[in-house]
Motif scaffolding. Structure first.
Motif: not given
Length: 419
Positions: A47-48, A53-56, A322-323
């Motif tokens: 759902q991201s 995802a880049a910020f994670n 996966e996110s």
């Protein structure tokens, strides 16, 4: 897109499987021309967004090492700056390769399912009794009524069979379980490879999370004036922050944790700005000394190790992919993320080493000229906030693996089990 037909003319209607390495597994499982395929290759189960995802990824990479890098350059000399850039390129390249490994493992799972359905052995190539000719239609477009053909000798494989809805669903399910480094290890070396990878990866992430909690506990004591809170010692500080960090159990996926990553990057920007501002306003009393290449071999090796540790995001890559709603965007997202990392690292090391030279300390706020600056507690506060917000991210993969092993999601009250 390659339409591959082995051993004869292409079946009418283009019923061959459509291979799309680097896209989502659902597209690998559907026949070409299927109405269900659509844009499946661009979508995933997560759902991201790509930005989330880049910020994670940025949040995991840009961490406590940011304040240690100027000291690393003081050990290596100015040559450490291009070395830091080179290691960023190496880390980015290996991250992209590891992402491709996941997609290739998923494609291999689909191939194994096809061969098992056609009478072969699942997961293993069929034995070749003789060489055959493979005709590959590139792009599927016809030029003057004739396709562009490429022929090469290949091993004979079982004939292609039409994909039914049940077979497509089974193919998608076969791909869905390929989502971790342990799955890649299993594809390459069997069960021993799986456990060899899984134990190291999860142990590393748990230890990193433990270090984050301990550092935040120590920082809490440094921010509190001596004697102002008499009951607060190292043990109680660790227990207090442990109770605070417990609430991350309500954040079950990286897409939910992405909100913390947005805040964390803002904190890192503020941390970088405060450190640079304090360093420029508190120069050393004596002129700093600089070298191009550090003369101490052991110190240079220590700097090299600190530079490598500064890009330690790779254990998180499967969970980040996966996110994502669009896993096929992982490669450009990773490249952009590592460029963003250099946007934090290069100003810190160039300003810190140019101002303090060989006298810079680790972390930089322990440098003699900075130690008594009023903003040091602000810097420690920003660093502690980063540690607390990065903790749920690094603990997410081992916790989800544990939940999967215990069947938490299949229970009637999964949230109660997490609590």
């Amino acid at each position: 897109t390659l339409h591959v037909f082995t051993g004869g003319a292409p079946p009418p209607g283009g019923s061959a499987m459509r291979r799309r390495f680097g896209s989502d597994q659902s597209a690998d499982a559907l026949p070409a021309g299927s109405e269900e395929q659509g844009e499946a290759g661009a979508g995933g189960e997560g759902q991201s967004s790509t930005a989330g995802a880049a910020f994670n990824m940025l949040c995991v990479v840009v961490g406590t090492g940011l304040l240690q890098l100027p000291y690393g350059v003081s050990q290596s000399g100015w040559i450490g700056v291009p070395l830091l850039v080179m290691m960023a390129a190496m880390a980015c390249y290996t991250a992209v390769i590891l992402g491709k490994c996941l997609h290739l493992a998923r494609a291999r799972a689909v191939e194994g399912l096809e061969e098992e359905t056609a009478g072969g052995s699942c997961g293993l190539p069929s034995p070749a009794s003789s060489s055959d000719t493979s005709t590959i239609i590139i792009g599927g477009a016809l030029a003057a009524g004739a396709p562009l053909l490429v022929q090469s000798p290949v091993r004979r494989r079982p004939p292609a069979i039409p994909m039914t809805g049940a077979t497509a669903a089974a193919s998608a399910a076969a791909c869905a379980h390929i989502r971790s480094y342990g799955d890649i290890g299993h594809c390459a070396f069997g069960l021993v490879g799986r456990w060899f990878v899984v134990v190291q990866m999860h142990l590393t992430l748990v230890m990193v999370g433990t270090i984050y909690q301990l550092l935040a506990s120590i920082n809490l004591l440094q921010m509190v004036s001596p004697g102002s809170v008499g009951w607060l010692d190292e043990t109680r500080s660790a227990l207090l922050l442990g109770g605070l960090l417990w609430f991350h159990v309500f954040l079950t996926t990286l897409s939910e944790v992405a909100v913390l990553s947005y805040l964390n990057i803002c904190i890192n920007v503020a941390l970088l700005a405060v450190v640079i501002a304090q360093a420029t306003s508190h120069p050393p009393s004596n002129p700093p000394s600089h070298v191009l290449i550090g003369p101490n071999t052991r110190a240079f090796g220590s700097a090299f190790a600190s530079f490598g540790f500064a890009y330690g995001v790779h254990p998180m890559i499967p969970s980040i992919i996966e996110s994502m709603r669009t896993p096929s965007h992982f490669a450009p997202m990773a490249i952009a993320s590592f460029c963003g990392v250099l946007g934090f690292y290069l100003p810190m090391v160039t300003v810190g080493y140019s101002i303090y030279g060989d006298g810079v300390a680790s972390p930089i706020y322990e440098t003699a000229a900075l130690r008594q600056a009023p903003a040091v507690k602000v810097i420690i506060g920003f660093l502690s906030a980063h540690l607390l917000m990065a903790y749920p991210i690094v603990l997410n993969p081992p916790e989800r693996a544990l939940e999967a092993a215990l069947g938490v999601e299949q229970s009637k009250r999964p949230q109660l089990f997490r609590i």
